[in-house]
Design a protein around this motif. Structure first.
Motif, PDB file in Angstrom:
ATOM      1  N   SER A  91      -6.133  -2.061  20.676  1.00 23.34           N
ATOM      2  CA  SER A  91      -4.816  -2.320  20.840  1.00 23.34           C
ATOM      3  C   SER A  91      -4.493  -3.883  20.800  1.00 23.34           C
ATOM      4  O   SER A  91      -3.628  -4.177  20.457  1.00 23.34           O
ATOM      5  CB  SER A  91      -4.305  -1.625  22.098  1.00 23.34           C
ATOM      6  OG  SER A  91      -4.378  -0.165  22.107  1.00 23.34           O
ATOM      7  N   SER A  92      -5.485  -4.605  21.453  1.00 23.06           N
ATOM      8  CA  SER A  92      -5.519  -5.944  21.661  1.00 23.06           C
ATOM      9  C   SER A  92      -5.629  -6.429  20.056  1.00 23.06           C
ATOM     10  O   SER A  92      -4.637  -7.437  19.840  1.00 23.06           O
ATOM     11  CB  SER A  92      -6.525  -6.714  22.295  1.00 23.06           C
ATOM     12  OG  SER A  92      -6.610  -6.125  23.690  1.00 23.06           O
ATOM     13  N   MET A  93      -6.374  -5.799  19.157  1.00 24.27           N
ATOM     14  CA  MET A  93      -6.304  -6.266  17.952  1.00 24.27           C
ATOM     15  C   MET A  93      -4.962  -6.066  16.856  1.00 24.27           C
ATOM     16  O   MET A  93      -4.731  -7.024  16.291  1.00 24.27           O
ATOM     17  CB  MET A  93      -7.451  -5.724  17.127  1.00 24.27           C
ATOM     18  CG  MET A  93      -8.819  -6.113  17.633  1.00 24.27           C
ATOM     19  SD  MET A  93     -10.256  -4.960  16.935  1.00 24.27           S
ATOM     20  CE  MET A  93     -10.026  -5.542  15.102  1.00 24.27           C
ATOM     21  N   VAL A  94      -4.498  -4.931  17.326  1.00 22.31           N
ATOM     22  CA  VAL A  94      -3.257  -4.531  16.788  1.00 22.31           C
ATOM     23  C   VAL A  94      -2.075  -5.847  17.324  1.00 22.31           C
ATOM     24  O   VAL A  94      -1.020  -6.273  16.679  1.00 22.31           O
ATOM     25  CB  VAL A  94      -2.633  -3.300  17.251  1.00 22.31           C
ATOM     26  CG1 VAL A  94      -1.216  -2.831  16.746  1.00 22.31           C
ATOM     27  CG2 VAL A  94      -3.619  -2.243  16.447  1.00 22.31           C
ATOM     28  N   MET A  95      -2.212  -5.796  18.660  1.00 20.54           N
ATOM     29  CA  MET A  95      -1.326  -6.905  19.088  1.00 20.54           C
ATOM     30  C   MET A  95      -1.422  -8.620  18.558  1.00 20.54           C
ATOM     31  O   MET A  95      -0.466  -9.092  18.372  1.00 20.54           O
ATOM     32  CB  MET A  95      -1.572  -6.813  20.843  1.00 20.54           C
ATOM     33  CG  MET A  95      -0.718  -7.695  21.574  1.00 20.54           C
ATOM     34  SD  MET A  95      -0.768  -7.756  23.362  1.00 20.54           S
ATOM     35  CE  MET A  95       0.504  -8.738  23.938  1.00 20.54           C
ATOM     36  N   ALA A  96      -2.694  -8.774  18.498  1.00 19.30           N
ATOM     37  CA  ALA A  96      -2.823  -9.848  17.706  1.00 19.30           C
ATOM     38  C   ALA A  96      -2.258 -10.073  16.437  1.00 19.30           C
ATOM     39  O   ALA A  96      -1.671 -11.346  15.873  1.00 19.30           O
ATOM     40  CB  ALA A  96      -4.214 -10.164  17.717  1.00 19.30           C
ATOM     41  N   VAL A  97      -2.520  -9.045  15.650  1.00 14.94           N
ATOM     42  CA  VAL A  97      -1.672  -8.948  14.061  1.00 14.94           C
ATOM     43  C   VAL A  97      -0.199  -9.211  14.308  1.00 14.94           C
ATOM     44  O   VAL A  97       0.356  -9.786  13.615  1.00 14.94           O
ATOM     45  CB  VAL A  97      -2.395  -7.690  13.437  1.00 14.94           C
ATOM     46  CG1 VAL A  97      -1.492  -7.594  12.124  1.00 14.94           C
ATOM     47  CG2 VAL A  97      -3.621  -7.692  13.067  1.00 14.94           C
ATOM     48  N   CYS A  98       0.141  -8.264  15.156  1.00 14.11           N
ATOM     49  CA  CYS A  98       1.766  -8.275  15.460  1.00 14.11           C
ATOM     50  C   CYS A  98       2.158  -9.730  15.869  1.00 14.11           C
ATOM     51  O   CYS A  98       3.384 -10.003  15.522  1.00 14.11           O
ATOM     52  CB  CYS A  98       2.214  -7.293  16.549  1.00 14.11           C
ATOM     53  SG  CYS A  98       1.989  -5.590  15.817  1.00 14.11           S
ATOM     54  N   GLY A  99       1.235 -10.351  16.911  1.00 12.21           N
ATOM     55  CA  GLY A  99       1.813 -11.541  17.188  1.00 12.21           C
ATOM     56  C   GLY A  99       1.877 -12.687  16.087  1.00 12.21           C
ATOM     57  O   GLY A  99       2.634 -13.640  16.045  1.00 12.21           O
ATOM     58  N   LEU A 100       0.784 -12.512  15.094  1.00 14.71           N
ATOM     59  CA  LEU A 100       0.657 -13.144  13.808  1.00 14.71           C
ATOM     60  C   LEU A 100       2.016 -13.132  13.307  1.00 14.71           C
ATOM     61  O   LEU A 100       2.736 -14.329  12.697  1.00 14.71           O
ATOM     62  CB  LEU A 100      -0.497 -13.099  12.962  1.00 14.71           C
ATOM     63  CG  LEU A 100      -0.632 -13.859  11.843  1.00 14.71           C
ATOM     64  CD1 LEU A 100      -0.931 -15.336  12.306  1.00 14.71           C
ATOM     65  CD2 LEU A 100      -1.866 -13.415  11.093  1.00 14.71           C
ATOM     66  N   PHE A 101       2.439 -12.177  12.685  1.00 18.22           N
ATOM     67  CA  PHE A 101       3.761 -11.654  12.119  1.00 18.22           C
ATOM     68  C   PHE A 101       4.871 -12.191  12.789  1.00 18.22           C
ATOM     69  O   PHE A 101       5.885 -12.750  12.318  1.00 18.22           O
ATOM     70  CB  PHE A 101       3.606 -10.174  11.520  1.00 18.22           C
ATOM     71  CG  PHE A 101       2.998  -9.839  10.443  1.00 18.22           C
ATOM     72  CD1 PHE A 101       3.097 -10.134   9.220  1.00 18.22           C
ATOM     73  CD2 PHE A 101       1.626  -9.005  10.710  1.00 18.22           C
ATOM     74  CE1 PHE A 101       2.511  -9.810   8.163  1.00 18.22           C
ATOM     75  CE2 PHE A 101       0.832  -8.943   9.552  1.00 18.22           C
ATOM     76  CZ  PHE A 101       1.154  -9.201   8.421  1.00 18.22           C
ATOM     77  N   PHE A 102       4.800 -11.805  14.013  1.00 21.62           N
ATOM     78  CA  PHE A 102       6.174 -12.329  14.861  1.00 21.62           C
ATOM     79  C   PHE A 102       6.445 -13.661  15.060  1.00 21.62           C
ATOM     80  O   PHE A 102       7.364 -14.165  14.744  1.00 21.62           O
ATOM     81  CB  PHE A 102       5.883 -11.620  16.331  1.00 21.62           C
ATOM     82  CG  PHE A 102       7.051 -12.089  17.301  1.00 21.62           C
ATOM     83  CD1 PHE A 102       8.347 -11.657  16.960  1.00 21.62           C
ATOM     84  CD2 PHE A 102       6.949 -12.698  18.494  1.00 21.62           C
ATOM     85  CE1 PHE A 102       9.318 -11.844  17.847  1.00 21.62           C
ATOM     86  CE2 PHE A 102       7.756 -12.748  19.388  1.00 21.62           C
ATOM     87  CZ  PHE A 102       9.113 -12.375  18.958  1.00 21.62           C
ATOM     88  N   GLY A 103       5.285 -14.636  15.045  1.00 27.02           N
ATOM     89  CA  GLY A 103       5.300 -15.908  15.284  1.00 27.02           C
ATOM     90  C   GLY A 103       5.608 -16.395  13.953  1.00 27.02           C
ATOM     91  O   GLY A 103       6.667 -17.514  13.955  1.00 27.02           O
TER      92      GLY A 103
END
Length: 268
Positions: A91-103
């Motif tokens: 889930s943390s890896m998914v969150m990191a990818v989401c954070g990359l796209f979100f930022g």
């Protein structure tokens, strides 16, 4: 070159961005969380980032690079109640990818609109464009989920003798329900029902009427079991008091799956 950081501004920007990011991650993983848990996790994450910035060791970039992993794991665990280390890591890896796209979405919006530069990168600016970036990514996730229809899921059914593992088809077209309570009903093959014989108690019996294309209406024997665990990609869904109807034949020609899962169980 020196940069001046205002720790209160960093805290509030992190708090707002964490709330958006946790909500996006929850939608992507199909995990549910109350607004209070998301706020608490975002608050904890913002505080941890500020502590990392204030630590007088190593370079700031190194501290942030190392610290962002445990921070995201703590936020994921608090927000969605995950306890398995494997699931938290995924889930943390998914969150990191989401954070990359979100930022990236937020920065792209701020650079495309020239008048934003006059306001500077304030808390209100990040919150304003974070909201639009959040809405855009949620729209993409919703479209992605709509395109995913039927898929196979691993099922665990705890019994007194251990776990019974089955493969289930997540069928969005399954609308079978108990006629009195309206509870969702899953369907198992005759061979799978034999494995679950000890779980079927006479006092938990239900008669489920059904009608299918090309066949006459009929009645399926069904039983309520205490618990059923769905192993989703990034989480485990525990469903209590699940009604399972028994099909007199095999439900998959090649025996690829032994159960048809009701879509409402994935919404828990």
């Amino acid at each position: 070159m020196y940069y001046k950081l205002y720790i209160d501004s960093v805290f509030f920007i992190q708090l707002v961005m964490n709330m958006y990011l946790l909500s996006i991650t929850g939608k992507f993983l199909k995990c549910t969380a109350t607004h209070g848990r998301i706020f608490l996790a975002a608050l904890l994450g913002a505080g941890m980032i500020c502590m990392i910035i204030l630590l007088p060791i190593f370079n700031l970039r190194i501290r942030l690079f190392i610290g962002v992993i445990p921070v995201s794991m703590v936020m994921i665990s608090v927000a969605f109640g995950l306890r398995s280390l494997k699931l938290i890591m995924k889930s943390s890896m998914v969150m990191a990818v989401c954070g990359l796209f979100f930022g990236s979405a937020v920065l792209w919006l701020t650079r495309q609109l020239a008048w934003i530069k006059q306001l500077g990168y304030s808390i209100r600016t990040f919150a304003f464009f974070g909201f639009f970036g959040y809405g855009f990514i949620r729209f993409l996730i919703r479209k992605l989920h709509e395109e995913k229809t039927d898929e196979l899921k691993k099922i665990r059914i705890p019994t007194g003798k251990g776990n019974i593992c089955l493969t289930a088809l997540f069928d969005t077209g399954n609308h079978l329900s108990e006629p009195v309570s309206g509870a969702p009903v899953c369907i198992v093959s005759n061979s799978a029902a034999a494995l679950l014989y000890d779980c079927f108690m006479p006092q938990k019996y239900h008669a489920i009427p059904y009608r299918s294309i090309g066949r006459k209406a009929g009645i399926l024997d069904a039983y309520e079991i205490p618990e059923l665990v769905i192993e989703d990609t990034y989480r485990e869904i525990r469903c209590r008091r699940v009604i399972i109807a028994i099909c007199n034949t095999e439900i998959s020609k090649d025996s690829i799956y032994q159960m048809i899962l009701h879509p409402k169980l994935m919404e828990n």
